[in-house]
Design a protein around this motif. Structure first.
Motif, PDB file in Angstrom:
ATOM      1  N   PHE A  11      58.628  44.534  37.609  1.00 35.90           N
ATOM      2  CA  PHE A  11      59.109  43.287  36.995  1.00 35.90           C
ATOM      3  C   PHE A  11      59.903  43.653  35.754  1.00 35.90           C
ATOM      4  CE2 PHE A  11      55.381  41.195  39.120  1.00 35.90           C
ATOM      5  CZ  PHE A  11      56.114  40.274  39.846  1.00 35.90           C
ATOM      6  N   VAL A  20      54.745  47.538  38.727  1.00 33.16           N
ATOM      7  CA  VAL A  20      53.564  46.735  39.075  1.00 33.16           C
ATOM      8  C   VAL A  20      52.850  47.285  40.316  1.00 33.16           C
ATOM      9  CG1 VAL A  20      52.792  44.435  39.730  1.00 33.16           C
ATOM     10  CG2 VAL A  20      54.536  44.694  38.019  1.00 33.16           C
ATOM     11  N   SER A  39      40.835  44.540  39.424  1.00 34.18           N
ATOM     12  CA  SER A  39      40.639  43.759  38.204  1.00 34.18           C
ATOM     13  C   SER A  39      41.934  43.018  37.852  1.00 34.18           C
ATOM     14  CB  SER A  39      40.199  44.676  37.059  1.00 34.18           C
ATOM     15  OG  SER A  39      41.128  45.711  36.954  1.00 34.18           O
ATOM     16  N   GLY A  41      45.359  41.979  36.609  1.00 35.16           N
ATOM     17  CA  GLY A  41      46.548  42.770  36.290  1.00 35.16           C
ATOM     18  C   GLY A  41      46.746  43.991  37.170  1.00 35.16           C
ATOM     19  N   SER A  42      45.857  44.202  38.158  1.00 27.83           N
ATOM     20  CA  SER A  42      45.981  45.411  39.002  1.00 27.83           C
ATOM     21  C   SER A  42      47.107  45.281  40.027  1.00 27.83           C
ATOM     22  CB  SER A  42      44.643  45.704  39.702  1.00 27.83           C
ATOM     23  OG  SER A  42      44.254  44.586  40.470  1.00 27.83           O
ATOM     24  N   GLY A  43      47.622  44.048  40.229  1.00 32.07           N
ATOM     25  CA  GLY A  43      48.752  43.883  41.149  1.00 32.07           C
ATOM     26  C   GLY A  43      48.416  43.175  42.449  1.00 32.07           C
ATOM     27  N   SER A  45      47.857  39.899  43.288  1.00 26.45           N
ATOM     28  CA  SER A  45      48.637  38.701  43.658  1.00 26.45           C
ATOM     29  C   SER A  45      50.064  39.083  44.005  1.00 26.45           C
ATOM     30  CB  SER A  45      48.659  37.689  42.523  1.00 26.45           C
ATOM     31  OG  SER A  45      47.362  37.243  42.284  1.00 26.45           O
ATOM     32  N   THR A  46      50.628  40.029  43.263  1.00 21.52           N
ATOM     33  CA  THR A  46      51.993  40.461  43.556  1.00 21.52           C
ATOM     34  C   THR A  46      52.054  41.021  44.980  1.00 21.52           C
ATOM     35  OG1 THR A  46      52.292  40.984  41.226  1.00 21.52           O
ATOM     36  CG2 THR A  46      53.880  41.949  42.766  1.00 21.52           C
TER      37      THR A  46
HETATM   38  N1  LIG Z   1      56.896  37.408  36.940  1.00 21.29           N
HETATM   39  C1  LIG Z   1      56.441  38.446  36.248  1.00 21.29           C
HETATM   40  N2  LIG Z   1      57.176  39.042  35.292  1.00 21.29           N
HETATM   41  C2  LIG Z   1      56.730  40.104  34.599  1.00 21.29           C
HETATM   42  N3  LIG Z   1      55.525  40.696  34.823  1.00 21.29           N
HETATM   43  C3  LIG Z   1      54.730  40.152  35.747  1.00 21.29           C
HETATM   44  C4  LIG Z   1      55.127  39.000  36.518  1.00 21.29           C
HETATM   45  N4  LIG Z   1      54.118  38.690  37.384  1.00 21.29           N
HETATM   46  C5  LIG Z   1      53.144  39.592  37.161  1.00 21.29           C
HETATM   47  N5  LIG Z   1      53.495  40.466  36.193  1.00 21.29           N
HETATM   48  C6  LIG Z   1      52.690  41.605  35.714  1.00 21.29           C
HETATM   49  O1  LIG Z   1      52.352  42.392  36.850  1.00 21.29           O
HETATM   50  C7  LIG Z   1      51.032  42.894  36.751  1.00 21.29           C
HETATM   51  C8  LIG Z   1      50.248  42.527  37.996  1.00 21.29           C
HETATM   52  O2  LIG Z   1      50.108  41.114  38.079  1.00 21.29           O
HETATM   53  P1  LIG Z   1      49.325  40.406  39.275  1.00 21.29           P
HETATM   54  O3  LIG Z   1      49.353  38.942  39.007  1.00 21.29           O
HETATM   55  O4  LIG Z   1      49.856  40.892  40.553  1.00 21.29           O
HETATM   56  O5  LIG Z   1      47.861  40.999  39.066  1.00 21.29           O
HETATM   57  P2  LIG Z   1      46.482  40.496  39.647  1.00 21.29           P
HETATM   58  O6  LIG Z   1      45.723  41.719  40.010  1.00 21.29           O
HETATM   59  O7  LIG Z   1      46.700  39.503  40.725  1.00 21.29           O
HETATM   60  O8  LIG Z   1      45.841  39.802  38.383  1.00 21.29           O
HETATM   61  P3  LIG Z   1      44.940  38.456  38.253  1.00 21.29           P
HETATM   62  O9  LIG Z   1      43.641  38.756  38.954  1.00 21.29           O
HETATM   63  O10 LIG Z   1      44.786  38.297  36.771  1.00 21.29           O
HETATM   64  O11 LIG Z   1      45.723  37.351  38.897  1.00 21.29           O
HETATM   65  C9  LIG Z   1      50.465  42.333  35.453  1.00 21.29           C
HETATM   66  O12 LIG Z   1      50.575  43.327  34.466  1.00 21.29           O
HETATM   67  C10 LIG Z   1      51.356  41.161  35.146  1.00 21.29           C
HETATM   68  O13 LIG Z   1      51.451  40.952  33.761  1.00 21.29           O
END
Ligand SMILES: Nc1ncnc2c1ncn2[C@@H]1O[C@H](COP(=O)(O)OP(=O)(O)OP(=O)(O)O)[C@@H](O)[C@H]1O
Length: 234
Positions: A11, A20, A39, A41-43, A45-46
């Protein structure tokens, strides 16, 4: 059924480029129930959004039913998502001014299916999730767990190849969480639908068949869950 090959994603924000996901490789078989654990921020949802075709990765392939969704045109991908992919959101995302039955039918409206057929399928699914008596109520008249059951029924109505669920029990208390997981397990058994479920709770993940663990954007572990190792019939 679902393959993620060498997927990396970054990102861009005010601080610059944020990596990410790094070189993710995953293979999910038909009818498997897989947890994506990690946990905040681990990625997770992305990765889920990439697999569901809601975003495109910087590099790598994502194959669903042998078709690479990364290289599809926007129109083709929209059509592919309508027929092959279901999605369950943490916050249910039901339409407040439609009844429970109309919410479940909605994906079939977009497919041009005739009303009597839509109703028949919706009522069958509402029966499977134990809500047939609530079909003419509106979402606000249901509990959180009941609303999530509606959203599960809606995700199944197009008979998708795979259903992605983003923290589907994240808004629910422990007892309701158990109910939702057992409904997902039952539907997985009965309909042989593939599920990929994001969670940050190890206890939830261990009730699936396979657990894939992410840490700081890397896949650090992948294998059978404790439930499967202990011989539970999932
Ligand atoms: N649109 C975006 N722009 C910049 N950084 C992003 C964006 N979306 C997510 N991130 C960053 O990417 C990393 C992974 O985010 P993601 O939402 O995939 O994590 P996650 O494991 O699903 O977390 P959570 O359980 O808190 O939802 C995080 O550091 C987040 O800050």
């Amino acid at each position: 059924m679902l393959r993620v090959e060498q997927v990396s994603h970054t990102f861009r924000n005010a601080q610059g480029i944020v990596p990410v996901l790094q070189d993710i490789n995953i293979s999910v078989g038909k009818g498997e129930m897989v947890a994506l654990l990690g946990s905040s921020g681990s990625g997770k949802s992305t990765l889920l959004h990439l697999m569901a075709g809601l975003m495109k990765p910087d590099t790598g392939k994502i194959l669903i039913a042998d078709q690479d969704i990364v290289r599809m045109s926007e129109n083709r991908l929209a059509e592919f998502r309508r027929t092959h992919i279901g999605f369950i959101f943490q916050a249910y995302e039901l339409l407040a001014n439609l009844t429970i039955r109309e919410n479940v039918e909605l994906p079939l409206v977009f497919q041009g299916i005739r009303p009597s057929r839509r109703k028949q399928k919706a009522m069958h699914l509402l029966e499977q999730v134990g809500l047939v008596g609530k079909s003419e109520l509106f979402p606000s008249q249901l509990s959180g767990g009941q609303q999530q059951r509606v959203s599960i029924a809606r995700s199944l109505i197009t008979e998708p190849s795979v259903i992605f669920a983003d923290e589907p029990t994240g808004n629910l208390d422990t007892r309701t969480e158990e109910e939702i997981i057992s409904i997902l397990q039952q539907l997985n058994r009965e309909m042989d639908t593939t599920f990929v479920i994001v969670t940050h709770e190890a206890e939830v993940a261990e009730q699936m068949q396979v657990v894939i663990t992410l840490q700081d954007g890397c896949l650090v572990k992948s294998g059978q869950s404790k439930a499967v190792e202990q011989g539970a019939r999932l």
